[in-house]
Design a protein around this motif. Structure first.
Motif, short mmCIF file in Angstrom:
data_model
loop_
_atom_site.label_atom_id
_atom_site.label_comp_id
_atom_site.label_asym_id
_atom_site.label_seq_id
_atom_site.Cartn_x
_atom_site.Cartn_y
_atom_site.Cartn_z
N PHE A 152 -3.49 17.39 71.45
CA PHE A 152 -4.18 18.10 70.38
C PHE A 152 -4.28 19.59 70.67
O PHE A 152 -4.04 20.43 69.80
N HIS A 153 -4.57 19.95 71.91
CA HIS A 153 -4.70 21.37 72.26
C HIS A 153 -3.35 22.08 72.13
O HIS A 153 -3.31 23.29 71.83
N PHE B 293 0.27 14.16 58.07
CA PHE B 293 0.19 13.35 56.85
C PHE B 293 1.59 13.05 56.31
O PHE B 293 1.91 11.89 55.98
N VAL B 294 2.43 14.05 56.23
CA VAL B 294 3.78 13.87 55.69
C VAL B 294 4.59 12.92 56.57
O VAL B 294 5.32 12.04 56.07
N SER B 295 4.47 13.06 57.89
CA SER B 295 5.24 12.21 58.80
C SER B 295 4.79 10.76 58.72
O SER B 295 5.62 9.84 58.74
N GLY C 128 -3.38 23.46 64.84
CA GLY C 128 -3.08 24.64 64.05
C GLY C 128 -3.27 24.27 62.58
O GLY C 128 -3.42 23.09 62.24
N GLN C 129 -3.25 25.23 61.72
CA GLN C 129 -3.52 24.97 60.31
C GLN C 129 -2.53 23.99 59.68
O GLN C 129 -2.86 23.26 58.75
N SER C 130 -1.32 23.96 60.19
CA SER C 130 -0.29 23.11 59.58
C SER C 130 -0.31 21.67 60.11
O SER C 130 0.35 20.80 59.54
N LEU C 131 -1.04 21.40 61.20
CA LEU C 131 -1.00 20.07 61.82
C LEU C 131 -1.41 18.95 60.86
O LEU C 131 -0.69 17.95 60.74
#
Length: 346
Positions: A148-149, A161-163, A153-156
């Motif tokens: 996680f570290h 979700f998409v993956s 980021g904002q896109s994670l």
């Protein structure tokens, strides 16, 4: 595991031993268990219920007998479906699409990592800092924390979700719904297996298999270089062959005889043979050096002496001269080789 779950693991032609199925589930990886697991086409069960108590399948089997769905063979441990049982087993029971690859992944470790990663990312997306994380072992918590570290980021959240959506779209709709419902996230506690079993009128074990199927699909997709879970799940991929057996196989690859391998590795010759049989069972037929061990002479000798279905072959029924010439190891390896190639003698 209920009676309905056991029934679909049985066959209408082949008598199957309950203890073999139980040992597969409990991950008791003896050569005998692995060999018959291969013959039953049930190796995907390895380690799926490590805490299952011994004898746990006896009661479901008794229920199936009472319902006339199975019959017993020479011993109470050997069972086979009746025509009535075969008819019932063909009814809608979910067969995992990814099951043939399950032995290549530490499914239980991957399961914990995916579930916790989804929860952490969901809470992160909603800027929630106070919540109760899923109960997992220390190794899982540390792995997810490191991931996680590095990944946050904002896109994670959107990438994850998409993956997940992409992976689950490759499976039946019910499976996608089950996997999604079992996820825990922001203001979503996640449903239990028992709750979903009641909702979909399935057994808890069948719901569990659906979850594993979905998680395996996610893990397979995560091998893509740009997948957000790649670094988290990469360490959970494994060889189905034990490390010791891999070392024995590597030593054999350097041209040593079985006796030389035993001496070099300081193990018994019988252990070397067990390692090689384990590797032969769990590896693709093209990846094991059968021709190095099963010389043309050995292949011809067994091909001449053995007839009928592989399950009917018995070492003790071979001519005495053949038994004196070739140990049981060669007989069993020859059977594995024939099975892997789909060879059944008339």
């Amino acid at each position: 595991m209920e009676a309905a779950d056991l029934l679909v693991l049985l066959d209408a032609q082949q008598f199957r031993r309950l203890r073999v199925i139980e040992n597969l589930l409990r991950e008791r990886k003896t050569v005998s268990t692995l060999y018959w697991g291969q013959r039953y086409r049930l190796l995907y069960l390895l380690g799926l219920a490590k805490k299952m108590p011994r004898g746990a399948l006896d009661l479901p089997a008794q229920t199936l007998r009472q319902q006339g769905l199975i019959v017993t063979g020479e011993t109470p441990d050997q069972v086979r479906m009746t025509p009535k049982g075969e008819q019932q087993a063909t009814q809608a029971y979910y067969q995992p699409q990814t099951r043939d690859t399950w032995t290549r992944l530490d499914l239980m470790a991957a399961r914990q990592r995916i579930l916790l990663a989804v929860q952490v990312t969901s809470q992160y997306a909603h800027k929630t800092k106070r919540y109760y994380p899923l109960a997992t072992d220390l190794a899982t918590r540390q792995a997810v924390r490191r991931w996680f570290h590095q990944a946050k980021g904002q896109s994670l959240p959107e990438r994850l979700f998409v993956s997940l959506k992409t992976a689950l779209e490759q499976l039946p709709e019910m499976v996608a719904e089950v996997v999604t419902a079992l996820f825990t996230g922001y203001q979503q506690p996640g449903q239990t297996v028992d709750q979903l079993a009641r909702k979909y009128q399935r057994t808890p074990w069948e719901i569990y298999l659906m979850q594993l199927d979905g998680l395996m699909q996610i893990a397979q997709d995560a091998q893509n270089q740009n997948h957000p879970l790649r670094s988290l799940l990469q360490p959970t991929w494994q060889s189905p062959v034990s490390r010791s057996a891999q070392q024995t196989l590597a030593a054999m690859g350097r041209g040593r005889s079985l006796e030389q391998i035993a001496t070099a590795r300081r193990i018994k010759p019988s252990t070397v043979r067990e390692h090689l049989l384990e590797a032969a069972i769990l590896m693709p037929v093209t990846a094991f050096p059968y021709d190095w061990i099963l010389t043309p002479e050995i292949q011809h000798a067994f091909a001449t002496a053995l007839a009928g279905p592989i399950d009917s072959w018995q070492y003790s029924a071979l001519p005495q001269a053949l038994q004196e010439r070739y140990a049981f190891f060669y007989f069993r390896l020859y059977a594995i080789w024939c099975d892997k190639r789909g060879v059944e003698r008339a």
